[in-house]
Enzyme design. Structure first.
Site, mmCIF file in Angstrom:
data_model
loop_
_atom_site.group_PDB
_atom_site.id
_atom_site.type_symbol
_atom_site.label_atom_id
_atom_site.label_comp_id
_atom_site.label_asym_id
_atom_site.label_seq_id
_atom_site.Cartn_x
_atom_site.Cartn_y
_atom_site.Cartn_z
ATOM 1 N N GLY A 147 3.542 -13.034 66.504
ATOM 2 C CA GLY A 147 3.322 -11.606 66.728
ATOM 3 C C GLY A 147 3.343 -11.226 68.193
ATOM 4 O O GLY A 147 3.788 -11.988 69.044
ATOM 5 N N HIS B 2 8.239 -9.125 71.223
ATOM 6 C CA HIS B 2 9.007 -8.597 72.363
ATOM 7 C C HIS B 2 10.496 -8.743 72.041
ATOM 8 O O HIS B 2 10.866 -9.206 70.956
ATOM 9 C CB HIS B 2 8.616 -9.322 73.650
ATOM 10 C CG HIS B 2 8.657 -10.821 73.537
ATOM 11 N ND1 HIS B 2 9.825 -11.525 73.316
ATOM 12 C CD2 HIS B 2 7.665 -11.756 73.575
ATOM 13 C CE1 HIS B 2 9.559 -12.808 73.265
ATOM 14 N NE2 HIS B 2 8.260 -12.984 73.400
ATOM 15 N N GLU B 3 11.320 -8.367 73.000
ATOM 16 C CA GLU B 3 12.781 -8.362 72.783
ATOM 17 C C GLU B 3 13.306 -9.751 72.368
ATOM 18 O O GLU B 3 14.284 -9.845 71.645
ATOM 19 C CB GLU B 3 13.458 -7.899 74.075
ATOM 20 C CG GLU B 3 14.555 -6.879 73.996
ATOM 21 C CD GLU B 3 14.930 -6.282 72.649
ATOM 22 O OE1 GLU B 3 15.918 -6.758 72.066
ATOM 23 O OE2 GLU B 3 14.280 -5.336 72.179
ATOM 24 N N GLY B 4 12.647 -10.823 72.847
ATOM 25 C CA GLY B 4 13.061 -12.183 72.451
ATOM 26 C C GLY B 4 12.923 -12.369 70.943
ATOM 27 O O GLY B 4 13.861 -12.807 70.264
ATOM 28 N N HIS B 5 11.755 -12.011 70.419
ATOM 29 C CA HIS B 5 11.548 -12.103 68.966
ATOM 30 C C HIS B 5 12.562 -11.215 68.228
ATOM 31 O O HIS B 5 13.136 -11.611 67.215
ATOM 32 C CB HIS B 5 10.155 -11.610 68.578
ATOM 33 C CG HIS B 5 9.013 -12.401 69.138
ATOM 34 N ND1 HIS B 5 8.147 -11.885 70.064
ATOM 35 C CD2 HIS B 5 8.574 -13.655 68.883
ATOM 36 C CE1 HIS B 5 7.208 -12.778 70.354
ATOM 37 N NE2 HIS B 5 7.451 -13.876 69.656
ATOM 38 N N GLN C 274 -2.221 -25.021 66.031
ATOM 39 C CA GLN C 274 -1.400 -25.451 67.156
ATOM 40 C C GLN C 274 -2.057 -25.178 68.518
ATOM 41 O O GLN C 274 -1.446 -25.413 69.549
ATOM 42 C CB GLN C 274 0.000 -24.847 67.078
ATOM 43 C CG GLN C 274 0.065 -23.361 67.315
ATOM 44 C CD GLN C 274 1.419 -22.795 66.924
ATOM 45 O OE1 GLN C 274 1.807 -22.808 65.751
ATOM 46 N NE2 GLN C 274 2.168 -22.309 67.905
ATOM 47 N N GLY D 9 13.832 -19.688 68.685
ATOM 48 C CA GLY D 9 14.323 -19.356 70.014
ATOM 49 C C GLY D 9 14.548 -20.596 70.867
ATOM 50 O O GLY D 9 13.747 -21.534 70.829
ATOM 51 N N ASP E 60 11.801 -22.173 73.313
ATOM 52 C CA ASP E 60 10.979 -23.344 72.980
ATOM 53 C C ASP E 60 11.916 -24.453 72.507
ATOM 54 O O ASP E 60 11.988 -24.764 71.316
ATOM 55 C CB ASP E 60 9.959 -22.965 71.904
ATOM 56 C CG ASP E 60 9.019 -21.874 72.379
ATOM 57 O OD1 ASP E 60 8.049 -22.192 73.065
ATOM 58 O OD2 ASP E 60 9.290 -20.672 72.105
ATOM 59 N N ARG F 35 2.738 -14.343 76.233
ATOM 60 C CA ARG F 35 1.724 -14.722 77.240
ATOM 61 C C ARG F 35 1.978 -14.064 78.598
ATOM 62 O O ARG F 35 1.090 -14.100 79.454
ATOM 63 C CB ARG F 35 1.672 -16.247 77.385
ATOM 64 C CG ARG F 35 1.048 -16.932 76.177
ATOM 65 C CD ARG F 35 0.730 -18.399 76.433
ATOM 66 N NE ARG F 35 -0.100 -18.956 75.391
ATOM 67 C CZ ARG F 35 0.344 -19.704 74.368
ATOM 68 N NH1 ARG F 35 1.632 -19.975 74.268
ATOM 69 N NH2 ARG F 35 -0.492 -20.166 73.460
HETATM 70 P P1 AMP Z 1 6.049 -17.222 69.286
HETATM 71 O O1 AMP Z 1 5.645 -15.904 68.759
HETATM 72 O O2 AMP Z 1 5.810 -17.385 70.764
HETATM 73 O O3 AMP Z 1 5.520 -18.383 68.475
HETATM 74 O O4 AMP Z 1 7.626 -17.301 69.138
HETATM 75 C C1 AMP Z 1 8.247 -17.103 67.893
HETATM 76 C C2 AMP Z 1 9.718 -17.430 68.033
HETATM 77 O O5 AMP Z 1 10.291 -16.585 69.026
HETATM 78 C C3 AMP Z 1 9.980 -18.876 68.478
HETATM 79 O O6 AMP Z 1 11.093 -19.383 67.773
HETATM 80 C C4 AMP Z 1 10.268 -18.719 69.951
HETATM 81 O O7 AMP Z 1 11.091 -19.738 70.471
HETATM 82 C C5 AMP Z 1 10.998 -17.377 69.963
HETATM 83 N N1 AMP Z 1 10.966 -16.769 71.297
HETATM 84 C C6 AMP Z 1 9.865 -16.563 72.069
HETATM 85 N N2 AMP Z 1 10.225 -16.023 73.252
HETATM 86 C C7 AMP Z 1 11.582 -15.897 73.232
HETATM 87 C C8 AMP Z 1 12.553 -15.418 74.161
HETATM 88 N N3 AMP Z 1 12.216 -14.964 75.363
HETATM 89 N N4 AMP Z 1 13.856 -15.435 73.788
HETATM 90 C C9 AMP Z 1 14.218 -15.915 72.573
HETATM 91 N N5 AMP Z 1 13.353 -16.381 71.654
HETATM 92 C C10 AMP Z 1 12.051 -16.377 71.971
#
Ligand code: AMP
Length: 288
Positions: free
Chosen positions: A31, A34-37, A64, A154, A157, A194
């Site tokens: 959750g 952001h644009e990455g998600h 985790q 993504g 990671d 973060r």
């Molecule tokens: P998280 O919410 O941090 O557990 O991330 C969920 C998914 O989003 C994971 O597969 C991450 O690798 C991916 N993710 C997080 N940040 C980015 C980013 N800047 N660009 C692309 N994917 C991302």
């Protein structure tokens, strides 16, 4: 868009979709999207097409996080997350509670884990010893709940994606894993939930991670011979120590598929690093 909180309801919905012939694309997240998600959600939609279904899970997985880590203050904004998912045409958001995911865990009645034993030991695994056990366990559970045909992770990671691919292959999960590129802010900082912790003069210092990758890439590109990892390590340590509140946790150079460390670094080698900026631990990686 459905907001599903119960495991049995999510499984029922997934089976119903599959009986109708729809493919399911899945994006697991913690959750605070952001644009990455969101880029992963778009990728999932492209892969399953308009006849398919896209599911996003939002779950801050306690397993985790180590007891010393930021579980209780991890940023959350479910309302905004749901609005973003709705805008992108997500079909269902799975938002389980801790008691749904791990009934009995608080009383010591949870004892089954998925552990990857080779790739998970180094880098993030060395700094955060129980982290990947929590990740593989929750992802295996989510796969059993969402029943996806494809799942998008993504490249941000990189080690996590490699471990998930290994788990899927070793345990025969019928899921295709897609790894989508890292989305960055305009100054090169990889987007991360973060980054919210980086207030005041900490935020500009976060560029040391992407700068380190860029400089290592340039050194490798400019050299006719392989460059020693020791030399690159020294260069990165210098860049990081130039920022007053940054501290290098690790930097590694490795084969992108096997994650095996390389003493001699060439184009196509991969680099990953973790840096504390203030109290916030950031990670980044890239191909050299
Ligand atoms: P998280 O919410 O941090 O557990 O991330 C969920 C998914 O989003 C994971 O597969 C991450 O690798 C991916 N993710 C997080 N940040 C980015 C980013 N800047 N660009 C692309 N994917 C991302």
């Amino acid at each position: 868009m459905r907001v599903v909180r119960s495991i049995s309801a999510m499984q029922r919905l997934a089976r119903q979709w599959q009986r109708g012939g729809a493919r399911i694309g899945f994006v697991p997240t913690m959750g605070y999207l952001h644009e990455g998600h969101l880029s992963l959600v778009r990728e999932a939609r492209t892969r399953v097409s308009h006849s398919g279904k896209v599911v996003v899970s939002i779950y801050v997985n306690p397993m985790q996080f180590a007891p010393t880590e930021d579980l209780s203050r991890y940023p959350r904004d479910l309302k905004r997350d749901l609005a973003n998912c709705r805008k992108l045409g997500v079909n269902a958001v799975f938002v389980p509670s801790d008691t749904a995911m791990y009934p009995g865990r608080a009383e010591g009645n949870y004892s089954t884990y998925v552990v990857e034993e080779t790739l998970a030991g180094r880098m993030e695994g060395a700094s955060r010893p129980t982290h990947f056990r929590g990740v593989t366990t929750v992802v295996a559970k989510l796969f059993n709940i969402v029943l996806p045909d494809i799942a998008v992770f993504g490249a941000k990671d990189w080690q996590q994606a490699a471990i998930i691919k290994r788990m899927v292959s070793d345990l025969n999960f019928p899921v295709k894993i897609i790894v989508a590129p890292t989305v960055r802010e305009t100054d090169g900082v990889a987007m991360s939930s973060r980054n919210k912790y980086l207030v005041g003069n900490l935020r500009p210092q976060a560029v040391v991670l992407s700068h380190s990758i860029k400089l290592a890439r340039e050194l490798v590109k400019a050299s006719a011979k392989p460059v020693s990892a020791v030399r690159l390590n020294t260069t990165v340590a210098k860049i990081v120590s130039a920022a007053p509140d940054a501290r290098l946790d690790y930097v590694e150079f490795f084969d992108p598929e096997t994650l095996l460390p390389q003493k001699q670094v060439t184009r196509g080698s991969h680099m990953a690093l973790a840096v504390f900026v203030g109290k916030t631990r950031l990670i980044d990686n890239g191909r050299l």
